[in-house]
Design a protein around this motif. Structure first.
Motif, PDB file in Angstrom:
ATOM      1  N   GLY A 151      -2.947  22.654   9.402  1.00 16.11           N
ATOM      2  CA  GLY A 151      -3.434  22.287   8.072  1.00 16.11           C
ATOM      3  C   GLY A 151      -2.336  21.799   7.156  1.00 16.11           C
ATOM      4  N   THR A 152      -2.750  21.439   5.951  1.00 13.80           N
ATOM      5  CA  THR A 152      -1.841  21.027   4.869  1.00 13.80           C
ATOM      6  C   THR A 152      -2.081  21.967   3.706  1.00 13.80           C
ATOM      7  OG1 THR A 152      -1.961  18.693   5.538  1.00 13.80           O
ATOM      8  CG2 THR A 152      -1.280  19.147   3.260  1.00 13.80           C
ATOM      9  N   ILE A 153      -1.008  22.567   3.171  1.00 13.62           N
ATOM     10  CA  ILE A 153      -1.144  23.490   2.038  1.00 13.62           C
ATOM     11  C   ILE A 153      -0.505  22.833   0.819  1.00 13.62           C
ATOM     12  CG2 ILE A 153      -0.698  25.823   1.173  1.00 13.62           C
ATOM     13  CD1 ILE A 153      -0.078  26.684   4.058  1.00 13.62           C
ATOM     14  N   PHE A 154      -1.181  22.913  -0.354  1.00 17.44           N
ATOM     15  CA  PHE A 154      -0.601  22.286  -1.548  1.00 17.44           C
ATOM     16  C   PHE A 154      -0.748  23.165  -2.777  1.00 17.44           C
ATOM     17  CE2 PHE A 154      -4.630  21.050  -3.459  1.00 17.44           C
ATOM     18  CZ  PHE A 154      -5.486  20.941  -2.361  1.00 17.44           C
ATOM     19  N   SER A 155       0.165  22.975  -3.694  1.00 14.98           N
ATOM     20  CA  SER A 155       0.206  23.741  -4.948  1.00 14.98           C
ATOM     21  C   SER A 155       0.603  22.777  -6.062  1.00 14.98           C
ATOM     22  CB  SER A 155       1.255  24.857  -4.836  1.00 14.98           C
ATOM     23  OG  SER A 155       1.488  25.461  -6.080  1.00 14.98           O
ATOM     24  N   VAL A 156      -0.058  22.872  -7.229  1.00 17.08           N
ATOM     25  CA  VAL A 156       0.264  21.981  -8.347  1.00 17.08           C
ATOM     26  C   VAL A 156       0.751  22.813  -9.531  1.00 17.08           C
ATOM     27  CG1 VAL A 156      -0.545  20.146  -9.882  1.00 17.08           C
ATOM     28  CG2 VAL A 156      -1.532  20.377  -7.583  1.00 17.08           C
ATOM     29  N   LEU A 157       1.934  22.437 -10.035  1.00 14.88           N
ATOM     30  CA  LEU A 157       2.512  23.053 -11.231  1.00 14.88           C
ATOM     31  C   LEU A 157       2.639  21.984 -12.304  1.00 14.88           C
ATOM     32  CD1 LEU A 157       5.410  25.021  -9.446  1.00 14.88           C
ATOM     33  CD2 LEU A 157       3.371  26.049 -10.501  1.00 14.88           C
ATOM     34  N   ALA A 212       1.633  30.322 -12.614  1.00 19.86           N
ATOM     35  CA  ALA A 212       1.701  29.077 -13.399  1.00 19.86           C
ATOM     36  C   ALA A 212       0.959  27.927 -12.711  1.00 19.86           C
ATOM     37  CB  ALA A 212       3.164  28.668 -13.616  1.00 19.86           C
ATOM     38  N   GLN A 213       0.471  28.139 -11.489  1.00 19.55           N
ATOM     39  CA  GLN A 213      -0.216  27.055 -10.782  1.00 19.55           C
ATOM     40  C   GLN A 213      -1.440  26.573 -11.553  1.00 19.55           C
ATOM     41  OE1 GLN A 213      -0.111  27.750  -6.127  1.00 19.55           O
ATOM     42  NE2 GLN A 213      -0.220  29.722  -7.143  1.00 19.55           N
ATOM     43  N   VAL A 214      -1.682  25.286 -11.550  1.00 14.87           N
ATOM     44  CA  VAL A 214      -2.889  24.717 -12.178  1.00 14.87           C
ATOM     45  C   VAL A 214      -3.921  24.319 -11.123  1.00 14.87           C
ATOM     46  CG1 VAL A 214      -1.717  23.933 -14.272  1.00 14.87           C
ATOM     47  CG2 VAL A 214      -1.870  22.403 -12.291  1.00 14.87           C
ATOM     48  N   ALA A 215      -3.490  24.211  -9.874  1.00 16.34           N
ATOM     49  CA  ALA A 215      -4.404  23.943  -8.751  1.00 16.34           C
ATOM     50  C   ALA A 215      -3.706  24.396  -7.479  1.00 16.34           C
ATOM     51  CB  ALA A 215      -4.769  22.470  -8.661  1.00 16.34           C
ATOM     52  N   ALA A 216      -4.508  24.806  -6.495  1.00 17.53           N
ATOM     53  CA  ALA A 216      -3.934  25.193  -5.196  1.00 17.53           C
ATOM     54  C   ALA A 216      -5.016  25.022  -4.151  1.00 17.53           C
ATOM     55  CB  ALA A 216      -3.444  26.646  -5.229  1.00 17.53           C
ATOM     56  N   ILE A 226     -10.213  23.250   0.935  1.00 23.76           N
ATOM     57  CA  ILE A 226     -10.517  24.469   0.177  1.00 23.76           C
ATOM     58  C   ILE A 226      -9.629  24.446  -1.060  1.00 23.76           C
ATOM     59  CG2 ILE A 226     -10.675  26.973   0.293  1.00 23.76           C
ATOM     60  CD1 ILE A 226     -12.149  25.357   2.613  1.00 23.76           C
ATOM     61  N   ILE A 227     -10.223  24.646  -2.241  1.00 28.49           N
ATOM     62  CA  ILE A 227      -9.434  24.438  -3.456  1.00 28.49           C
ATOM     63  C   ILE A 227      -9.850  25.382  -4.575  1.00 28.49           C
ATOM     64  CG2 ILE A 227     -11.029  22.673  -4.325  1.00 28.49           C
ATOM     65  CD1 ILE A 227      -8.400  21.196  -5.328  1.00 28.49           C
ATOM     66  N   THR A 228      -8.899  25.709  -5.454  1.00 29.35           N
ATOM     67  CA  THR A 228      -9.187  26.370  -6.717  1.00 29.35           C
ATOM     68  C   THR A 228      -8.424  25.680  -7.839  1.00 29.35           C
ATOM     69  OG1 THR A 228      -9.284  28.464  -7.929  1.00 29.35           O
ATOM     70  CG2 THR A 228      -7.339  28.103  -6.561  1.00 29.35           C
ATOM     71  N   VAL A 229      -9.092  25.595  -8.996  1.00 26.94           N
ATOM     72  CA  VAL A 229      -8.408  25.150 -10.216  1.00 26.94           C
ATOM     73  C   VAL A 229      -8.534  26.270 -11.266  1.00 26.94           C
ATOM     74  CG1 VAL A 229      -8.620  22.662  -9.840  1.00 26.94           C
ATOM     75  CG2 VAL A 229     -10.489  23.908 -10.973  1.00 26.94           C
ATOM     76  N   GLY A 230      -8.793  27.498 -10.728  1.00 27.99           N
ATOM     77  CA  GLY A 230      -8.870  28.660 -11.614  1.00 27.99           C
ATOM     78  C   GLY A 230     -10.288  29.128 -11.906  1.00 27.99           C
ATOM     79  N   HIS A 231     -11.272  28.493 -11.290  1.00 27.12           N
ATOM     80  CA  HIS A 231     -12.677  28.917 -11.502  1.00 27.12           C
ATOM     81  C   HIS A 231     -13.323  29.212 -10.153  1.00 27.12           C
ATOM     82  CE1 HIS A 231     -11.920  27.398 -15.477  1.00 27.12           C
ATOM     83  NE2 HIS A 231     -11.626  26.223 -14.981  1.00 27.12           N
ATOM     84  N   ASN A 243       2.369  31.295  -2.430  1.00 27.91           N
ATOM     85  CA  ASN A 243       1.773  31.177  -3.763  1.00 27.91           C
ATOM     86  C   ASN A 243       0.393  30.509  -3.751  1.00 27.91           C
ATOM     87  OD1 ASN A 243       3.398  32.598  -5.517  1.00 27.91           O
ATOM     88  ND2 ASN A 243       4.729  30.849  -5.997  1.00 27.91           N
ATOM     89  N   PRO A 244       0.228  29.321  -3.136  1.00 24.82           N
ATOM     90  CA  PRO A 244      -1.121  28.728  -3.140  1.00 24.82           C
ATOM     91  C   PRO A 244      -2.146  29.615  -2.447  1.00 24.82           C
ATOM     92  CG  PRO A 244       0.428  27.395  -1.821  1.00 24.82           C
ATOM     93  CD  PRO A 244       1.232  28.400  -2.554  1.00 24.82           C
ATOM     94  N   MET A 245      -1.763  30.216  -1.308  1.00 29.89           N
ATOM     95  CA  MET A 245      -2.717  31.069  -0.582  1.00 29.89           C
ATOM     96  C   MET A 245      -3.023  32.337  -1.385  1.00 29.89           C
ATOM     97  SD  MET A 245      -3.533  29.269   1.855  1.00 29.89           S
ATOM     98  CE  MET A 245      -3.375  28.544   3.474  1.00 29.89           C
TER      99      MET A 245
END
Ligand code: AFP
Length: 328
Positions: free
Chosen positions: A124-130, A150-154, A166-171, A278-280
């Motif tokens: 897979g590919t794992i990503f994190s947005v700050l 502090a992540q805004v998306a992961a 699979i994604i979260t933006v905090g909701h 952190n993203p996981m």
């Protein structure tokens, strides 16, 4: 039945997402679709096997590690939506200078579990947005060294029998499945939840003799099963790709451990904080689970290095609490 596309999901977020963040996530999803296609053709186009190079972790790079990394760099370098990128496969940050007011940072493990590639097992590919202040020097590491809170998306893409995002933006955590015909990711699960209890654990048992006492005790009790203090039998799974083990836990529950052991203690652990743990950890917490190092909440760690490693215990809240309590 018409399903919500990822594109529409981004536009309908409960809290409206800034355009640059929407663009970052859309381009990342499109690139994961293309990485999935490249992997599927791997053996046909000679893209399997070693690249003949090493990354900063001192690990042999697979050709597809390098190819997927370059695909993500190329996809994001021009749009002006990012201020910088960082990757498991690159020693230093990759500054993006196309727009002075860009403020998002994208961190990624372009191909997690790449040792599974040659045996056609899930990767897979794992990503994190700050976020950083526009104009900060993203050729430096400092702007990237922010805690997981502090992540805004992961999120992650998992390349298995199906390709999923699979994604979260905090909701909460939502799952999308790639429709190979349209090339769109379509919403297939909304609000993934990790059951508080589980009977399934994931750990690389071959490291057992290297574990510290708290993990020896915790896993020992799982192995004792019904006759032991836990009073029930447990099952074990280990895919050796974090995305696949975490995806199983988000889908049907469980607990995952890559603990500190005498082999990895000098490096601080095996898994990397910024673009794996952190993203996981955020995804798992957003799904009602927990994620600690055994001592502290992963998302609270103040990073000291871009490629810093940490021990990871994540998944079902009651199991993570029990394993963490043994470390106290
Ligand atoms: P690779 O990307 O080198 O295959 O490592 C994958 C990973 O970082 C993570 O995805 C797995 O959970 C873990 O390593 C597997 O480690 P072991 O090979 O020691 O079981």
């Amino acid at each position: 039945m018409s399903r919500l596309t990822f594109t529409r999901w981004l536009q309908q977020s409960p809290v409206p997402l800034p355009q640059d963040l929407i663009q970052t996530l859309q381009i990342t999803a499109d690139c994961c679709r293309d990485i999935s296609a490249a992997i599927a053709r791997g053996a046909l186009t000679g893209m399997l096997g070693q690249a003949g190079s090493e990354n900063i972790q001192g690990e042999d790079q697979k050709k597809l590690d390098v190819i997927s990394n370059d695909m993500l760099l190329a996809a994001h370098a021009q749009g002006g939506h990012l201020a910088g990128m960082a990757s498991e496969e690159m020693d230093d940050p990759f500054p993006v200078t196309t727009h002075a007011n860009s403020r998002y940072l994208l961190l990624f493990d372009p191909l997690d579990g790449s040792s599974n590639i040659d045996i056609n097992a899930p990767v897979g590919t794992i990503f994190s947005v700050l976020e950083t202040t526009p104009g900060s020097n993203t050729a430096e590491v400092t702007p990237f060294l922010q805690p997981g809170t502090a992540q805004v998306a992961a999120g992650y893409a998992i390349y298995g029998p199906a390709t999923q995002l699979i994604i979260t933006v905090g909701h909460g955590v939502d799952a999308f499945t790639l429709d190979p015909d349209s090339g769109e990711f379509l919403l297939t699960t909304s609000g993934m939840k990790i059951p508080e209890e589980t009977q399934e654990f994931a750990i690389n048992m071959s490291n057992q003799r290297h574990w510290e006492a708290p993990v020896q005790r915790y896993v020992g009790e799982l192995l004792e099963g019904k006759a032991g203090v836990r009073g029930k039998d447990f099952n074990m799974r280990w895919v050796a790709a974090m995305v696949a083990d975490v995806h199983r836990i988000l889908t049907r529950g469980g607990v995952f451990l890559y603990p500190l052991d005498s082999k990895t203690a000098s490096k601080g652990g095996k898994l990397r904080l910024m673009y794996e743990a952190n993203p996981m950890a955020w995804l798992v917490e957003q799904a009602g689970g927990s994620a600690t190092t055994g001592l502290v909440r992963i998302l609270d760690i103040a990073p000291t290095g871009l490629h810093q490693r940490v021990p990871v215990i994540l998944g079902a809240r009651t199991e993570v609490e029990r394993a963490t309590s043994y470390h106290a």
